[in-house]
Write an enzyme that holds these catalytic residues in place. Structure first.
Site, short mmCIF file in Angstrom:
data_model
loop_
_atom_site.label_atom_id
_atom_site.label_comp_id
_atom_site.label_asym_id
_atom_site.label_seq_id
_atom_site.Cartn_x
_atom_site.Cartn_y
_atom_site.Cartn_z
N CYS A 4 -56.46 36.73 10.78
CA CYS A 4 -55.29 36.08 11.35
C CYS A 4 -55.44 34.56 11.17
O CYS A 4 -56.52 34.07 10.79
CB CYS A 4 -55.16 36.41 12.83
SG CYS A 4 -56.55 35.79 13.78
N HIS A 32 -65.58 38.00 16.42
CA HIS A 32 -66.17 39.29 16.75
C HIS A 32 -66.22 40.22 15.54
O HIS A 32 -65.54 41.25 15.49
CB HIS A 32 -65.41 39.94 17.91
CG HIS A 32 -65.73 39.30 19.22
ND1 HIS A 32 -64.88 39.29 20.30
CD2 HIS A 32 -66.84 38.64 19.62
CE1 HIS A 32 -65.45 38.64 21.30
NE2 HIS A 32 -66.63 38.24 20.91
N HIS A 64 -62.42 32.06 20.50
CA HIS A 64 -62.03 32.60 21.82
C HIS A 64 -61.99 31.52 22.90
O HIS A 64 -61.50 31.78 24.00
CB HIS A 64 -63.01 33.66 22.31
CG HIS A 64 -63.52 34.54 21.23
ND1 HIS A 64 -62.75 35.46 20.60
CD2 HIS A 64 -64.74 34.62 20.65
CE1 HIS A 64 -63.47 36.08 19.68
NE2 HIS A 64 -64.67 35.59 19.69
N CYS A 86 -58.73 28.85 19.08
CA CYS A 86 -57.43 29.16 18.46
C CYS A 86 -56.31 28.52 19.28
O CYS A 86 -56.33 28.57 20.52
CB CYS A 86 -57.23 30.67 18.41
SG CYS A 86 -55.59 31.12 17.81
N GLU A 116 -62.91 35.26 25.86
CA GLU A 116 -61.64 34.53 25.96
C GLU A 116 -61.13 34.52 27.40
O GLU A 116 -60.70 33.48 27.92
CB GLU A 116 -60.59 35.19 25.05
CG GLU A 116 -59.22 34.56 25.22
CD GLU A 116 -58.09 35.46 24.73
OE1 GLU A 116 -58.22 36.10 23.68
OE2 GLU A 116 -57.06 35.53 25.43
N CYS A 183 -50.61 36.74 21.57
CA CYS A 183 -50.37 35.90 20.39
C CYS A 183 -49.49 36.62 19.37
O CYS A 183 -49.44 37.85 19.31
CB CYS A 183 -51.68 35.44 19.77
SG CYS A 183 -52.36 36.55 18.56
N ASN A 213 -59.16 43.04 19.67
CA ASN A 213 -57.89 43.37 19.01
C ASN A 213 -58.04 44.60 18.12
O ASN A 213 -57.11 45.37 17.96
CB ASN A 213 -57.32 42.15 18.28
CG ASN A 213 -58.01 41.88 16.96
OD1 ASN A 213 -57.70 42.49 15.97
ND2 ASN A 213 -58.97 40.96 16.95
N SER A 254 -60.27 39.83 12.52
CA SER A 254 -61.46 39.12 12.02
C SER A 254 -62.20 39.96 10.98
O SER A 254 -63.38 39.76 10.74
CB SER A 254 -62.39 38.75 13.19
OG SER A 254 -62.66 39.89 13.99
S1 SF4 Z 1 -55.36 34.45 19.56
FE1 SF4 Z 1 -56.97 35.59 18.50
S2 SF4 Z 1 -55.87 37.17 17.32
FE2 SF4 Z 1 -54.35 35.60 17.92
S3 SF4 Z 1 -54.23 34.18 16.15
FE3 SF4 Z 1 -55.75 33.38 17.63
S4 SF4 Z 1 -57.73 34.16 16.93
FE4 SF4 Z 1 -56.14 35.40 15.96
#
Ligand code: SF4
Length: 270
Positions: A4, A32, A64, A86, A116, A183, A213, A254
């Site tokens: 992602c 992860h 995270h 992120c 996270e 997200c 995820n 990931s």
């Molecule tokens: S929150 Fe996690 S799954 Fe969503 S874009 Fe960011 S790293 Fe990727």
């Protein structure tokens, strides 16, 4: 399939930092996925479990994110920080901080103990909890309640959680605020995987066993069709494929392309 936006961004930042600094250490696994962590390790990015284990002076925060106490500690130790949190996780952290500052008790729909979720709770200043169960002990809840989600939960699961929680607290709470912090990448990946799961005879979900995820994708798909979660192509059991003409493949956010290509090659050659 594949990385992602948030994971790709974190890996790019770490690879760039590894080229620039003699040593980069990440606080916990950068993402992860074992294969990605190994690949980064070969580029000079090592993992430490806490700040006391650091050998160098450059520390990276994983995608995270972390709570403010960890950032304060990094600053107090005068370490150089590479923050790969992120932006979607940052949005959840900011929402938790805003709610807590406005006097709301923050309830996060998520796995207590996940990195996270712990970080987001930290931004709520300890004025919150994480749970997957909407039926809370309402006597202990204050009147102002803010509700968030771990970024990788499913929209349907969050909607159900809100309904159950609202039913529980509506007679006590004077104000409820809901912020949807799932997200976009998770939402789109889950929707695509579910559409695929309805059309195939078997689903293979590829990703880290410790990736939230990836686990969610496997859970969701298993509601429609036989589903197997694997980390590597070697785990594919030829017996799964017998008499199956349509096999669906999806991956966690990931999971690296090399692993995906190996899985596709093995499925195609079976
Ligand atoms: S929150 Fe996690 S799954 Fe969503 S874009 Fe960011 S790293 Fe990727």
């Amino acid at each position: 399939m594949g990385f992602c936006f948030g994971v790709r961004r974190a890996i790019d930042m770490l690879e760039k930092a590894a080229r620039k600094h003699s040593m980069v250490e990440t606080l916990g696994a950068a993402v992860h996925n074992e294969q990605v962590v190994e690949r980064l390790s070969r580029c000079g990015v090592k993992v430490v479990e806490n700040l006391d284990e650091l050998q160098g002076t450059t520390v990276a925060i994983a995608s995270h994110g972390v709570g403010p106490a960890v950032l304060d500690e990094i600053s107090a130790r005068r370490l150089q920080l590479i923050d790969t949190t992120c932006p979607f996780v940052r949005r959840a952290q900011n929402a938790a901080r805003r709610l807590a500052n406005a006097g709301f008790f923050v309830i996060i729909f998520g796995d207590a103990g996940h990195q996270e979720v712990e970080g987001v709770l930290g931004w709520a200043g300890g004025n919150g909890i994480a749970t997957l169960d909407g039926e809370l002990d309402i006597e202990k809840l204050p009147p102002h309640i803010g509700i968030l989600s771990q970024t990788t939960q499913s929209p349907a699961g969050f909607a159900n959680f809100i309904k159950v929680l609202t039913d529980s607290v509506i007679h006590k709470a004077s104000e409820l605020r809901i912020i949807n912090t799932i997200c976009d990448a998770t939402r789109r990946r889950q929707a695509s995987a579910l559409e695929l799961a309805r059309r195939v005879e078997l689903m293979v979900v590829v990703g880290g066993y410790n990736s939230a995820n990836t686990q969610r994708l496997a859970e969701l798909c298993s509601g429609y069709v036989e589903t197997h979660l694997i980390e590597t192509a070697e785990e594919i059991d030829p017996a799964w494929l017998q008499n199956r003409m349509r096999i669906g493949v999806t991956t966690g956010t990931s999971t690296p392309d090399e692993v995906i290509n190996e899985v596709l090659a093995r499925l195609g050659g079976s």
